[in-house]
Design a protein around this motif. Structure first.
Motif, PDB file in Angstrom:
ATOM      1  N   VAL A  44      61.082  18.512   2.847  1.00 58.88           N
ATOM      2  CA  VAL A  44      62.312  18.187   3.402  1.00 58.88           C
ATOM      3  C   VAL A  44      62.992  17.221   2.811  1.00 58.88           C
ATOM      4  CG1 VAL A  44      63.137  19.063   5.654  1.00 58.88           C
ATOM      5  CG2 VAL A  44      62.043  19.929   5.650  1.00 58.88           C
ATOM      6  N   ARG A  45      62.970  17.170   1.703  1.00 55.90           N
ATOM      7  CA  ARG A  45      63.278  15.593   1.177  1.00 55.90           C
ATOM      8  C   ARG A  45      65.033  16.032   0.399  1.00 55.90           C
ATOM      9  NH1 ARG A  45      59.658  13.476   4.045  1.00 55.90           N
ATOM     10  NH2 ARG A  45      58.311  13.030   2.849  1.00 55.90           N
ATOM     11  N   ARG A  46      65.886  15.627   1.603  1.00 57.10           N
ATOM     12  CA  ARG A  46      67.438  15.423   1.292  1.00 57.10           C
ATOM     13  C   ARG A  46      67.760  15.750  -0.711  1.00 57.10           C
ATOM     14  NH1 ARG A  46      72.698  13.268   3.577  1.00 57.10           N
ATOM     15  NH2 ARG A  46      74.148  14.440   2.711  1.00 57.10           N
ATOM     16  N   TRP A  47      67.039  14.462  -0.766  1.00 49.51           N
ATOM     17  CA  TRP A  47      67.902  14.257  -2.668  1.00 49.51           C
ATOM     18  C   TRP A  47      67.516  14.956  -3.269  1.00 49.51           C
ATOM     19  CZ3 TRP A  47      63.954  13.460  -5.980  1.00 49.51           C
ATOM     20  CH2 TRP A  47      63.136  13.878  -5.890  1.00 49.51           C
ATOM     21  N   ALA A  48      66.443  15.872  -2.988  1.00 51.94           N
ATOM     22  CA  ALA A  48      65.946  16.479  -3.766  1.00 51.94           C
ATOM     23  C   ALA A  48      67.271  17.788  -4.727  1.00 51.94           C
ATOM     24  CB  ALA A  48      64.595  17.115  -3.379  1.00 51.94           C
ATOM     25  N   ARG A  49      67.936  17.912  -3.656  1.00 54.04           N
ATOM     26  CA  ARG A  49      68.989  19.397  -3.846  1.00 54.04           C
ATOM     27  C   ARG A  49      70.346  18.352  -4.573  1.00 54.04           C
ATOM     28  NH1 ARG A  49      72.380  21.080   1.653  1.00 54.04           N
ATOM     29  NH2 ARG A  49      72.005  18.584   1.619  1.00 54.04           N
ATOM     30  N   LEU A  72      69.366  26.532  -1.046  1.00 49.73           N
ATOM     31  CA  LEU A  72      69.591  25.235  -0.914  1.00 49.73           C
ATOM     32  C   LEU A  72      71.267  25.270  -0.133  1.00 49.73           C
ATOM     33  CD1 LEU A  72      68.440  23.667  -4.566  1.00 49.73           C
ATOM     34  CD2 LEU A  72      67.689  23.658  -2.240  1.00 49.73           C
ATOM     35  N   VAL A  73      71.660  25.742  -0.634  1.00 51.48           N
ATOM     36  CA  VAL A  73      73.525  25.883   0.826  1.00 51.48           C
ATOM     37  C   VAL A  73      73.304  26.364   1.621  1.00 51.48           C
ATOM     38  CG1 VAL A  73      74.598  25.366  -2.258  1.00 51.48           C
ATOM     39  CG2 VAL A  73      75.079  26.805  -1.033  1.00 51.48           C
ATOM     40  N   HIS A  74      72.333  27.096   1.987  1.00 48.13           N
ATOM     41  CA  HIS A  74      72.310  28.351   3.207  1.00 48.13           C
ATOM     42  C   HIS A  74      72.110  27.403   4.655  1.00 48.13           C
ATOM     43  CE1 HIS A  74      70.359  31.053   6.024  1.00 48.13           C
ATOM     44  NE2 HIS A  74      71.034  32.023   6.067  1.00 48.13           N
ATOM     45  N   ARG A  75      72.847  27.924   5.212  1.00 46.35           N
ATOM     46  CA  ARG A  75      73.342  26.966   6.499  1.00 46.35           C
ATOM     47  C   ARG A  75      72.321  26.628   7.287  1.00 46.35           C
ATOM     48  NH1 ARG A  75      76.459  29.078  11.367  1.00 46.35           N
ATOM     49  NH2 ARG A  75      78.046  27.780  11.674  1.00 46.35           N
ATOM     50  N   SER A  76      71.047  27.226   7.107  1.00 48.09           N
ATOM     51  CA  SER A  76      69.580  26.903   8.173  1.00 48.09           C
ATOM     52  C   SER A  76      68.828  25.371   6.974  1.00 48.09           C
ATOM     53  CB  SER A  76      68.437  28.030   8.142  1.00 48.09           C
ATOM     54  OG  SER A  76      68.230  28.668   7.000  1.00 48.09           O
ATOM     55  N   LEU A  90      67.798  19.708   5.905  1.00 51.12           N
ATOM     56  CA  LEU A  90      68.281  19.000   4.742  1.00 51.12           C
ATOM     57  C   LEU A  90      68.984  17.752   5.712  1.00 51.12           C
ATOM     58  CD1 LEU A  90      68.430  21.115   1.604  1.00 51.12           C
ATOM     59  CD2 LEU A  90      66.471  19.411   2.263  1.00 51.12           C
ATOM     60  N   GLU A  91      70.222  17.813   6.579  1.00 48.35           N
ATOM     61  CA  GLU A  91      71.254  16.469   7.123  1.00 48.35           C
ATOM     62  C   GLU A  91      69.923  16.100   8.157  1.00 48.35           C
ATOM     63  OE1 GLU A  91      73.282  15.580   5.644  1.00 48.35           O
ATOM     64  OE2 GLU A  91      73.599  17.422   4.641  1.00 48.35           O
ATOM     65  N   ARG A  92      69.570  16.839   8.967  1.00 44.48           N
ATOM     66  CA  ARG A  92      68.276  16.707   9.748  1.00 44.48           C
ATOM     67  C   ARG A  92      67.585  15.558   9.528  1.00 44.48           C
ATOM     68  NH1 ARG A  92      64.872  20.905  12.280  1.00 44.48           N
ATOM     69  NH2 ARG A  92      66.529  22.169  12.185  1.00 44.48           N
ATOM     70  N   GLU A  93      67.041  16.072   8.363  1.00 43.30           N
ATOM     71  CA  GLU A  93      65.873  14.818   8.045  1.00 43.30           C
ATOM     72  C   GLU A  93      67.032  13.152   7.697  1.00 43.30           C
ATOM     73  OE1 GLU A  93      64.428  12.694   4.995  1.00 43.30           O
ATOM     74  OE2 GLU A  93      66.072  13.860   4.283  1.00 43.30           O
ATOM     75  N   SER A  94      67.922  13.090   6.827  1.00 42.45           N
ATOM     76  CA  SER A  94      68.331  12.296   6.639  1.00 42.45           C
ATOM     77  C   SER A  94      69.154  11.708   7.752  1.00 42.45           C
ATOM     78  CB  SER A  94      69.197  12.834   5.607  1.00 42.45           C
ATOM     79  OG  SER A  94      70.881  12.872   6.087  1.00 42.45           O
TER      80      SER A  94
END
Length: 117
Positions: free
Chosen positions: A57-62, A102-106, A111-115
């Motif tokens: 769950v690292r946001r940068w990887a998306r 990757l763009v799905h709401r959940s 991913l946003e929670r992680e950042s």
């Protein structure tokens, strides 16, 4: 998790292509074979790192994974004609599933929670 898993499979396939290219080196095309192998293996390593980072769950990887999928969609488009049509469909389906995942709401919420901690 689906997107991370499919990205890991893509990394494995790229690594296999790199190894197969190395195994089929010939003196006639030595430079092309080595550079192609290095490219596939480096791309596989980068994609595997991104897949692992998504799993953790690292946001940068998306971003890099989405970019890889867009490139894959372009490749699928180029392979659409003739005998490569089944490969084209497979590449496009996998790329679209990863992008949607990757763009799905959940996924976005996690991913946003992680950042923002």
């Amino acid at each position: 998790m689906v997107a991370a898993s499919l990205t890991a499979v893509e990394a494995f396939v790229l690594a296999a292509l790199g190894v197969f290219e190395l195994a089929n080196l010939s003196s006639i095309r030595l430079t092309m074979g080595v550079t192609t192998s290095v490219f596939f293996l480096a791309a596989a390593a980068g994609l595997a790192w991104c897949a692992w980072s998504l799993w953790k769950v690292r946001r940068w990887a998306r971003g890099p994974v989405v970019m890889a999928q867009l490139i894959q969609l372009g490749l699928a488009w180029n392979l659409w004609a003739g005998e490569t049509k089944p490969l084209s469909v497979a590449l496009a389906v996998v790329a679209l599933v990863v992008i949607v995942g990757l763009v799905h709401r959940s996924s976005t919420e996690v991913l946003e929670r992680e950042s923002y901690g």
